[in-house]
Structures are given as C-alpha cells and as structure tokens.
Design a protein around this motif. Structure first.
Motif, short mmCIF file in Angstrom:
data_model
loop_
_atom_site.label_atom_id
_atom_site.label_comp_id
_atom_site.label_asym_id
_atom_site.label_seq_id
_atom_site.Cartn_x
_atom_site.Cartn_y
_atom_site.Cartn_z
N ARG A 102 0.83 -1.21 0.00
CA ARG A 102 0.00 0.00 0.00
C ARG A 102 0.86 1.26 0.00
O ARG A 102 0.52 2.25 -0.64
N LEU A 103 1.97 1.22 0.73
CA LEU A 103 2.85 2.38 0.79
C LEU A 103 3.48 2.65 -0.58
O LEU A 103 3.56 3.79 -1.03
N ARG A 152 6.84 -4.22 10.74
CA ARG A 152 7.77 -4.54 11.82
C ARG A 152 9.10 -3.85 11.52
O ARG A 152 9.97 -4.39 10.85
N LEU A 153 9.23 -2.65 12.05
CA LEU A 153 10.42 -1.84 11.77
C LEU A 153 11.27 -1.61 13.00
O LEU A 153 12.06 -0.66 13.07
N GLN A 164 9.86 12.23 6.82
CA GLN A 164 10.89 12.17 5.78
C GLN A 164 10.36 11.55 4.48
O GLN A 164 10.68 12.01 3.38
N LEU A 165 9.54 10.51 4.60
CA LEU A 165 8.96 9.92 3.40
C LEU A 165 7.95 10.87 2.76
O LEU A 165 7.84 10.94 1.54
N THR A 166 7.23 11.61 3.60
CA THR A 166 6.29 12.59 3.06
C THR A 166 7.04 13.66 2.27
O THR A 166 6.57 14.11 1.22
N VAL A 204 14.02 1.47 2.86
CA VAL A 204 13.73 2.04 4.17
C VAL A 204 12.96 1.06 5.05
O VAL A 204 13.19 0.98 6.28
N CYS A 205 12.04 0.34 4.45
CA CYS A 205 11.13 -0.51 5.23
C CYS A 205 11.56 -1.96 5.29
O CYS A 205 10.78 -2.84 5.71
#
Length: 207
Positions: A102-103, A152-153, A164-166, A204-205
C-alpha cells in the motif's frame, strides 16, 4: 458500505451552502475544466470564466476570490476524489493489501496525481500557502505513518520516518520540472519517479 482502515484522513469540512450556490460552484468548476482542456491554464481568467459560464463576474469573485482561487478549488476537488480512492478504493492503493504494498502504491499514485495536476498547482500559487497541494493535506504524513505502524520496523522513529517519506512526495519538486521535461519524456519521467519511490520504500522498510 465503504471500506476504511486506520484513522480518518483529515478533510476540511464542507461549508453548508444554498442549493443554488452549490449548482453555481459545480457549474463553474466544470466550465473551468473545459477551458483548461481547450486553452491551458495560462489563459484562464476570472472574466473569461464568468463569460463562458454565463454568470456575473461578482458571482465568480465571491466564489473564488482570486484567479489562484479557481485553481485551488479545482485542486481541492480532485484531492477529495484522490483521498476517497485511498480510503475505500481497490487495493493496493485502497484497503486490503499488505502495508508495504500500500505504501508503494500510495507514493506512486501521489506522484501521478501531482504530475497530472502540475499546471493547476502552479496556477494555484498565490503566496498564502507554502505548499500548493490542495486546501490542507496532512494526508500523506498521516497515511504513511499509519502504514509504517503496521510494519515490523523495530525501534525506528516512525513519526520522523513518516515526515521524511512525506517530504519525498512533496509537490513543489514536481513544479520545477520544465514543460519540455514532461512533453518530450512524460512517460519516462513518471516511470522513473515511480520506480525511485518503490526503491526508496523497499530499502527504508526492509525488516
């Protein structure tokens, strides 16, 4: 029934308007879209919109205030449709897919939205708002933070990571793409930006 997962995304509450005011607004926005398709953003004026719509200039000025207000209204109208897709549309943009999927889908759709609305966003600049991306759009940060929270980060600072992603989706960057960039290689630009977002999110994820 609409499917919704996670917190409601903030939208400015619509003003309660008389039926004739609602009709005028819809008519003006539809007319403005016709003029944009035919003439482009640069030639759309308050006087021209009033004449084409068959309404008085005062009506147009009361509705939008300034020329930039026309484009802000168009952008906000489309923003609501975009948010509806995120909240209740089919996966992976809408509910039902894994949060990482979804991201990725959200960022790619957001880039397409901004690329497709680049000229409208330019014309919506009036010096009052630092980011010409609709009325109020903490949409990205809130939605991204929600999706990060479903992954799960470890001990990552999810609030800062969402900011930051925004920032990577920030509209003004796209405003600086020249017309020739998008005319000569629009498809390549879109594909490269979409792939870049997926690469960023995957790195990142990664657990």
């Amino acid at each position: 029934m609409r499917r919704v997962d996670g917190p409601a995304l903030p939208l400015r509450a619509p003003r309660v308007e008389r039926a004739d005011a609602v009709r005028n607004r819809q008519h003006l926005l539809a007319t403005a879209r016709e003029m944009l398709t035919e003439q482009g953003a640069d030639t759309l004026t308050m006087d021209g919109l009033a004449e084409r719509a068959g309404l008085g200039k005062g009506t147009v000025f009361r509705r939008f205030g300034t020329r930039a207000g026309i484009f802000q209204a168009l952008l906000e109208d489309d923003e609501r449709s975009f948010q509806d897709q995120v909240m209740s549309g089919p996966p992976p943009l809408g509910p039902g897919a894994a949060p990482l999927d979804r991201l990725v889908a959200y960022g790619q759709a957001r880039f397409r939205f901004m690329l497709g609305h680049r000229e409208i966003a330019r014309a919506a600049l009036d010096g009052k708002h630092p980011v010409p991306a609709g009325a109020e759009t903490p949409l990205s940060r809130i939605h991204i933070r929600m999706l990060l929270g479903q992954m799960r980060l470890g001990d990552a600072d999810l609030d800062i990571l969402a900011v930051q992603l925004t920032a990577a989706l920030d509209g003004p960057l796209l405003l600086y793409l020249s017309a020739s960039d998008l005319t000569e290689a629009a498809r390549q630009v879109e594909e490269r930006v979409a792939q870049g977002w997926e690469d960023l999110v995957q790195r990142v994820c990664r657990p």
